[in-house]
Write a protein that holds these residues in place. Structure first.
Motif, PDB file in Angstrom:
ATOM      1  N   ALA A  72       0.825  -1.212   0.000  1.00 18.40           N
ATOM      2  CA  ALA A  72       0.000   0.000   0.000  1.00 18.40           C
ATOM      3  C   ALA A  72       0.862   1.266   0.000  1.00 18.40           C
ATOM      4  O   ALA A  72       0.518   2.249  -0.653  1.00 18.40           O
ATOM      5  CB  ALA A  72      -0.962  -0.003   1.191  1.00 18.40           C
ATOM      6  N   VAL A  73       1.963   1.249   0.727  1.00 16.59           N
ATOM      7  CA  VAL A  73       2.839   2.439   0.758  1.00 16.59           C
ATOM      8  C   VAL A  73       3.321   2.775  -0.657  1.00 16.59           C
ATOM      9  O   VAL A  73       3.335   3.944  -1.058  1.00 16.59           O
ATOM     10  CB  VAL A  73       4.039   2.231   1.712  1.00 16.59           C
TER      11      VAL A  73
ATOM     12  N   GLN B  56       1.871   1.919  -3.586  1.00 19.32           N
ATOM     13  CA  GLN B  56       0.750   2.378  -4.401  1.00 19.32           C
ATOM     14  C   GLN B  56       0.290   3.769  -3.973  1.00 19.32           C
ATOM     15  O   GLN B  56      -0.025   4.618  -4.813  1.00 19.32           O
ATOM     16  CB  GLN B  56      -0.416   1.373  -4.314  1.00 19.32           C
ATOM     17  N   GLY B  57       0.254   3.998  -2.671  1.00 20.30           N
ATOM     18  CA  GLY B  57      -0.130   5.326  -2.171  1.00 20.30           C
ATOM     19  C   GLY B  57       0.957   6.355  -2.433  1.00 20.30           C
ATOM     20  O   GLY B  57       0.670   7.535  -2.646  1.00 20.30           O
ATOM     21  N   GLY B  58       2.212   5.900  -2.432  1.00 23.61           N
ATOM     22  CA  GLY B  58       3.320   6.808  -2.733  1.00 23.61           C
ATOM     23  C   GLY B  58       3.191   7.399  -4.131  1.00 23.61           C
ATOM     24  O   GLY B  58       3.439   8.595  -4.339  1.00 23.61           O
TER      25      GLY B  58
ATOM     26  N   VAL C  64       0.375   7.904  -5.668  1.00 21.65           N
ATOM     27  CA  VAL C  64      -0.734   8.869  -5.577  1.00 21.65           C
ATOM     28  C   VAL C  64      -0.212  10.202  -5.029  1.00 21.65           C
ATOM     29  O   VAL C  64      -0.479  11.272  -5.591  1.00 21.65           O
ATOM     30  CB  VAL C  64      -1.869   8.315  -4.678  1.00 21.65           C
ATOM     31  N   LEU C  65       0.562  10.137  -3.941  1.00 23.83           N
ATOM     32  CA  LEU C  65       1.072  11.365  -3.313  1.00 23.83           C
ATOM     33  C   LEU C  65       2.043  12.104  -4.227  1.00 23.83           C
ATOM     34  O   LEU C  65       2.043  13.338  -4.283  1.00 23.83           O
ATOM     35  CB  LEU C  65       1.749  11.036  -1.981  1.00 23.83           C
TER      36      LEU C  65
ATOM     37  N   GLN D 240       9.620   9.981   0.317  1.00 26.10           N
ATOM     38  CA  GLN D 240       9.373  10.219   1.743  1.00 26.10           C
ATOM     39  C   GLN D 240       8.525   9.085   2.351  1.00 26.10           C
ATOM     40  O   GLN D 240       8.806   8.605   3.448  1.00 26.10           O
ATOM     41  CB  GLN D 240       8.660  11.558   1.928  1.00 26.10           C
ATOM     42  N   ALA D 241       7.479   8.672   1.619  1.00 26.97           N
ATOM     43  CA  ALA D 241       6.622   7.591   2.123  1.00 26.97           C
ATOM     44  C   ALA D 241       7.426   6.297   2.262  1.00 26.97           C
ATOM     45  O   ALA D 241       7.283   5.569   3.255  1.00 26.97           O
ATOM     46  CB  ALA D 241       5.429   7.392   1.189  1.00 26.97           C
TER      47      ALA D 241
END
Lengths: 191, 191
Positions: free
Chosen positions: B153-154, B156-158, B160-161, B173-174
């Motif tokens: 998830a980090v 995939q979310g990284g 996005v961010l 950073q993530a």
């Protein structure tokens, strides 16, 4: 609800479900029950209405997060409550999903509220983590800004995994993992 | 490269850049330089070609991840190398971005390779984390499956961010945050 409100709410729903590219002015008019003339009376066009809709979604995201962030109790409990808060997981994040819309990302006006929302969320979590470090709840080695970035990413990535699996379980599992990872940095009494 | 290959590679690029809804058969023909007749000679239509393109991207993702997963050294080092591996961050994940495409998610054939890829990735990381727990590298309290979910998830979310911020920094950073969180569960000698 007046016509302007109905237009904004319909645009928000359609952007959430279909994205910017997949949302036509006609679909917004149909869902809101507003005529074409009425839509162009209130907004210059699709980008103008989308900006109002995106700004509204961004504002709501911040307000809902702040409920947990400014709640009572230890910092780690507040962050955990935020991570575990009920969400419409399979619909995805109404703000995060816009990052996959090339037409939103290439328009500086439309991208701004998306960028600002995640910057705010990461800063707010970093401030809380720094507070937890300062009051001895959290390990002094924990980097507040990087950890905050990881936690926001877990939520955004959790949506991706849940949609891929077609089940909210994958989101819950990722959040469990993040809470477990953070727990390793919680200082217990006397440590 | 033969015509069939050129069609698959052009479809992959367009799906990555524009998504499924934003990719027309005409755009695929133009990018690949293949005629309409040639496209329908090799594929039944857009869904059939998209399936070949998505399956190829999924396969490539697994192969590239396996390079780090099966590398030498301690489990935590291999996972860290995987998380920190160079990526085309601002383009996003070619597989993960498809979860935002309603037409891909509502078609069981097109969703299957997306679902299988993330299930494989999470299972593979969970197996590595369990190995690290068994050989004493990692804290016995760490939940391998949940932690694996958080790490996927980090990433995939990284994406996005990073797209939201318009900068790969947010991804880095993530990932730093995830590596730091995991470090809290690494057992040092004699512990």
């Amino acid at each position: 609800m007046d016509t302007r409100e109905r237009l904004i709410e319909s645009a928000r729903e359609l952007l959430w479900e279909r994205g910017y590219v997949g949302t036509s002015p006609k679909a917004i008019q149909e869902r809101s029950g507003a005529g074409q003339g009425s839509m162009y009376h209130h907004f210059h066009g699709k980008p103008d209405l989308a900006l109002a809709a995106i700004s509204r979604s961004a504002e709501e995201l911040r307000e809902r997060a702040e409920v947990q962030f400014s709640g009572p109790g230890p910092v780690v409990d507040r962050i955990t409550a935020y991570l575990r808060r009920e969400r419409d997981v399979l619909k995805g994040c109404p703000v995060g999903r816009l990052t996959q819309d090339p037409d939103v990302m290439s328009d500086p006006d439309l991208r701004r509220p998306v960028a600002e929302t995640f910057a705010w969320l990461t800063d707010r979590l970093a401030t809380l983590l720094a507070e937890g470090r300062a009051n001895g709840e959290l390990d002094a080695r924990l980097d507040p800004a990087a950890t905050a970035g990881a936690l926001v990413a877990v939520l955004q990535g959790g949506y991706v995994l849940a949609r891929a699996a077609g089940s909210p379980e994958a989101f819950a599992q990722a959040v469990d993992g993040a809470v477990g990872l953070l727990a390793g940095h919680v200082r217990r009494g006397g440590e």
